[in-house]
Design a protein around this motif. Structure first.
Motif, short mmCIF file in Angstrom:
data_model
loop_
_atom_site.label_atom_id
_atom_site.label_comp_id
_atom_site.label_asym_id
_atom_site.label_seq_id
_atom_site.Cartn_x
_atom_site.Cartn_y
_atom_site.Cartn_z
N UNK A 111 6.60 7.38 12.30
CA UNK A 111 5.52 6.53 11.79
C UNK A 111 6.03 5.36 10.96
N UNK A 112 6.94 5.53 9.99
CA UNK A 112 7.41 4.36 9.24
C UNK A 112 8.08 3.32 10.13
N UNK A 113 8.79 3.79 11.17
CA UNK A 113 9.47 2.85 12.07
C UNK A 113 8.45 2.05 12.87
N UNK A 114 7.45 2.74 13.45
CA UNK A 114 6.46 2.05 14.27
C UNK A 114 5.59 1.11 13.43
N UNK A 115 5.14 1.59 12.27
CA UNK A 115 4.30 0.77 11.41
C UNK A 115 5.10 -0.25 10.62
N UNK A 116 6.41 -0.06 10.53
CA UNK A 116 7.30 -0.93 9.75
C UNK A 116 6.83 -1.03 8.30
N UNK A 133 6.88 -0.86 4.24
CA UNK A 133 7.81 -1.42 3.26
C UNK A 133 8.05 -0.49 2.08
N UNK A 134 7.30 0.62 2.01
CA UNK A 134 7.43 1.58 0.93
C UNK A 134 7.70 2.96 1.53
N UNK A 135 8.49 3.80 0.86
CA UNK A 135 8.66 5.18 1.34
C UNK A 135 7.32 5.92 1.34
N UNK A 136 7.20 6.91 2.21
CA UNK A 136 6.01 7.75 2.23
C UNK A 136 6.01 8.69 1.03
N UNK A 195 0.82 -1.21 0.00
CA UNK A 195 0.00 0.00 0.00
C UNK A 195 0.86 1.26 0.00
N UNK A 196 0.27 2.36 -0.44
CA UNK A 196 0.93 3.65 -0.49
C UNK A 196 0.41 4.53 0.63
N UNK A 197 1.31 5.18 1.35
CA UNK A 197 0.95 6.09 2.44
C UNK A 197 1.35 7.49 2.04
N UNK A 198 0.36 8.39 1.97
CA UNK A 198 0.61 9.80 1.69
C UNK A 198 0.64 10.56 3.01
N UNK A 199 1.42 11.63 3.03
CA UNK A 199 1.56 12.46 4.23
C UNK A 199 1.25 13.90 3.86
N UNK A 200 0.44 14.56 4.68
CA UNK A 200 0.02 15.93 4.40
C UNK A 200 0.19 16.79 5.66
N UNK A 201 0.79 17.96 5.50
CA UNK A 201 0.84 18.92 6.58
C UNK A 201 2.02 18.81 7.51
N UNK A 202 2.89 17.86 7.32
CA UNK A 202 4.04 17.66 8.20
C UNK A 202 4.75 16.39 7.79
#
Length: 535
Positions: A416-421, A423-426, A404-411
């Motif tokens: 988060x990538x470390x805690x969620x582990x 597999x794809x860059x944000x 899945x793809x994770x988008x980040x908005x506003x900051x």
């Protein structure tokens, strides 16, 4: 020297086993504090994730932030943290374990050097003072490069001081010093070599040890340092030719001399910081300074006369060096904790040696310093609660799939990538053309400057707000939005709210993709029993 039967430092005078237990208790406290709290942001989230990404990507040569080449520092810290996580699993404690080991090395180096340059009692007292300080107990569990380079700087100075002890130089200690300086270079760049070199140059000049210094094994030592440090710089520079100019020019020279970087502080910042980092012990170092200014009789007569100028030069040179730039961070001054601990031990002996109940006062001060540090360490997550994204990351880990793809908005949610582990860059959504014009020394600059080393990858990961509409209509898309502080374009209504944490909101795209019956989320997902779910 008068023997204080109640003083735990007198374990060094015939009772080394007791000293070992005292220091082991502080090391245990350090390890427990490291296990109790989540990653803080931005530093711990940033550097722990850079190290984790080495495991995810399999690329151990190039440090990467959000998948992009990140050349703010050389890679030794990340190698150690990635190796620790490869053995013990991905967790904040595993990321902190190398820092704990380096803190123990700093403590052991101080005790060993002070024993040889002074005596057992001073070495024991100085070691306890360092171990019972906020600087050591917090710096030794903090995921960044500061404690590591401080340890290698201290090790380099101690080794060369021991090599120059006596009439004939000791080659073994000198080679150890050359190796330590190379590891300092691999940890945080030029200061790993420049700062111990500055201290030792001033000390050799003050004590007139030029002849002994000239007889050190310079050729073999420089060759050893080169064999340790040079290969990474060559290999990384071959892959990214602009890396050398960015690492040494922008991140070191320009950051030292420039005025546009974060955290500008007045010139007195570091002296005050040291009073806090070595509270309450630093006041005894001040007492020692006043006594020596009055030319009072030394507290210890033996070989300490060679140690005292080294400690004062070490303290003064590094504090002055870091006081010159406008940008000042408290972690930069950690290299002076060992000499300050020695001077505090001398001040204590001068003021309290032979007094009734001095040992009890010493133990009480150590307990107070450790307690205050423990309270501060445990309270830190509460202070940062509106900046942390761990609550949202845990939901994301259990709902998202590895592709899945994770988008980040506003900051940028550093941890988060470390805690969620993931597999794809944000995919970071900003008005990047405007950001390049207006961004100061911030996470945005970190990302787009990293992206300049791989423009094609940056084009996919650093996107403008137009992406929000199209991504919301595709399955397997997630959006993390900053709740506080950061202005951002509104989230299109086609995004479906999932949860809201203290600092971040989580959305998913619509239409919702049907989840397979055996879907178990990302590796960072935990079920209700606390067992880690793996896809």
């Amino acid at each position: 020297m008068t023997k204080l039967s109640s003083d735990s430092v007198h374990a060094a005078e015939g009772r080394p086993r007791r000293l070992g237990w005292v220091l082991a208790a502080f090391v245990l406290l350090l390890a427990v504090l490291a296990a109790l709290r989540p990653l803080s942001v931005p530093d711990e989230g940033r550097y722990a994730e850079v190290s984790r990404w080495m495991l995810v990507s399999g690329d151990w040569l190039i440090p990467r932030l959000n998948g992009l080449p990140f050349f703010h520092k050389p890679p030794l810290t990340h190698w150690l943290q990635a190796a620790s996580m490869a053995v013990f699993g991905v967790s904040p404690w595993a990321a902190r374990l190398p820092q704990i080991a380096l803190a123990v090395l700093m403590l052991a180096g101080l005790h060993a050097a002070a024993r040889r340059l002074a005596d057992d009692a001073l070495a024991a007292r100085a070691a306890i003072i360092l171990a019972a300080s906020g600087g050591w107990l917090i710096g030794g569990q903090y995921v960044n490069h500061d404690l590591g380079v401080a340890t290698w700087i201290a090790t380099t100075i101690w080794c060369f001081a021991l090599a120059l002890q006596g009439e004939r130089p000791r080659a073994g200690w000198a080679y150890a010093g050359f190796a330590a300086s190379a590891l300092g270079l691999l940890t945080k760049g030029l200061i790993g070599v420049a700062l111990p070199g500055l201290v030792l140059l001033l000390w050799v000049g003050w004590t007139r040890r030029w002849r002994a210094a000239w007889r050190l094994p310079w050729l073999g030592g420089v060759l050893l340092s080169g064999l340790i440090a040079v290969p990474w710089f060559v290999l990384a520079g071959q892959r990214y030719p602009d890396m050398w100019g960015y690492l040494f020019g922008v991140q070191q020279f320009t950051r030292y001399t420039g005025s546009g970087f974060n955290n500008p502080q007045p010139v007195w910042f570091y002296p005050v910081a040291l009073l806090l980092l070595l509270f309450p012990w630093a006041f005894w170092a001040c007492y020692e300074a006043l006594a020596q200014a009055r030319k009072a009789r030394p507290a210890i007569v033996s070989r300490v006369s060679g140690l005292v100028p080294l400690c004062w030069i070490w303290l003064g040179a590094i504090v002055l060096f870091f006081s010159i730039p406008r940008s000042k961070l408290i972690g930069y001054i950690l290299p002076v904790l060992p000499p300050l601990a020695v001077l505090a031990a001398l001040g204590w002996q001068r003021a309290m040696g032979g007094r009734r109940h001095a040992g009890r006062w010493f133990a009480g001060m150590a307990a107070l310093a450790a307690l205050l540090t423990a309270v501060l360490s445990v309270a830190l997550p509460g202070i940062q609660r509106e900046r942390l994204s761990g609550d949202v990351a845990r939901v994301l880990a259990c709902r998202a799939s590895p592709g899945d793809t994770v988008l980040v908005l506003g900051g940028y949610p550093f941890e988060l990538p470390f805690v969620a582990q993931t597999h794809q860059p944000l995919v970071v959504v900003q008005d990047w053309p405007l950001v390049r014009i207006e961004a100061g020394d911030s996470w945005r600059r970190e990302l787009f400057e990293a992206g300049d080393f791989e423009p094609a990858l940056a084009e996919r990961l650093l996107r403008t707000p137009e992406l929000l509409e199209t991504a919301a209509r595709q399955p397997g898309q997630w959006l993390v939005e900053r709740v506080h502080d950061e202005p951002s374009p509104p989230v299109p209504p086609t995004w479906q709210p999932v949860t809201e944490g203290r600092g971040w909101r989580l959305y998913r795209s619509a239409p919702e993709r049907p989840e397979p019956a055996q879907h178990k989320g990302l590796p960072g997902c935990h079920d209700q029993r606390g067992d880690q779910r793996r896809p």
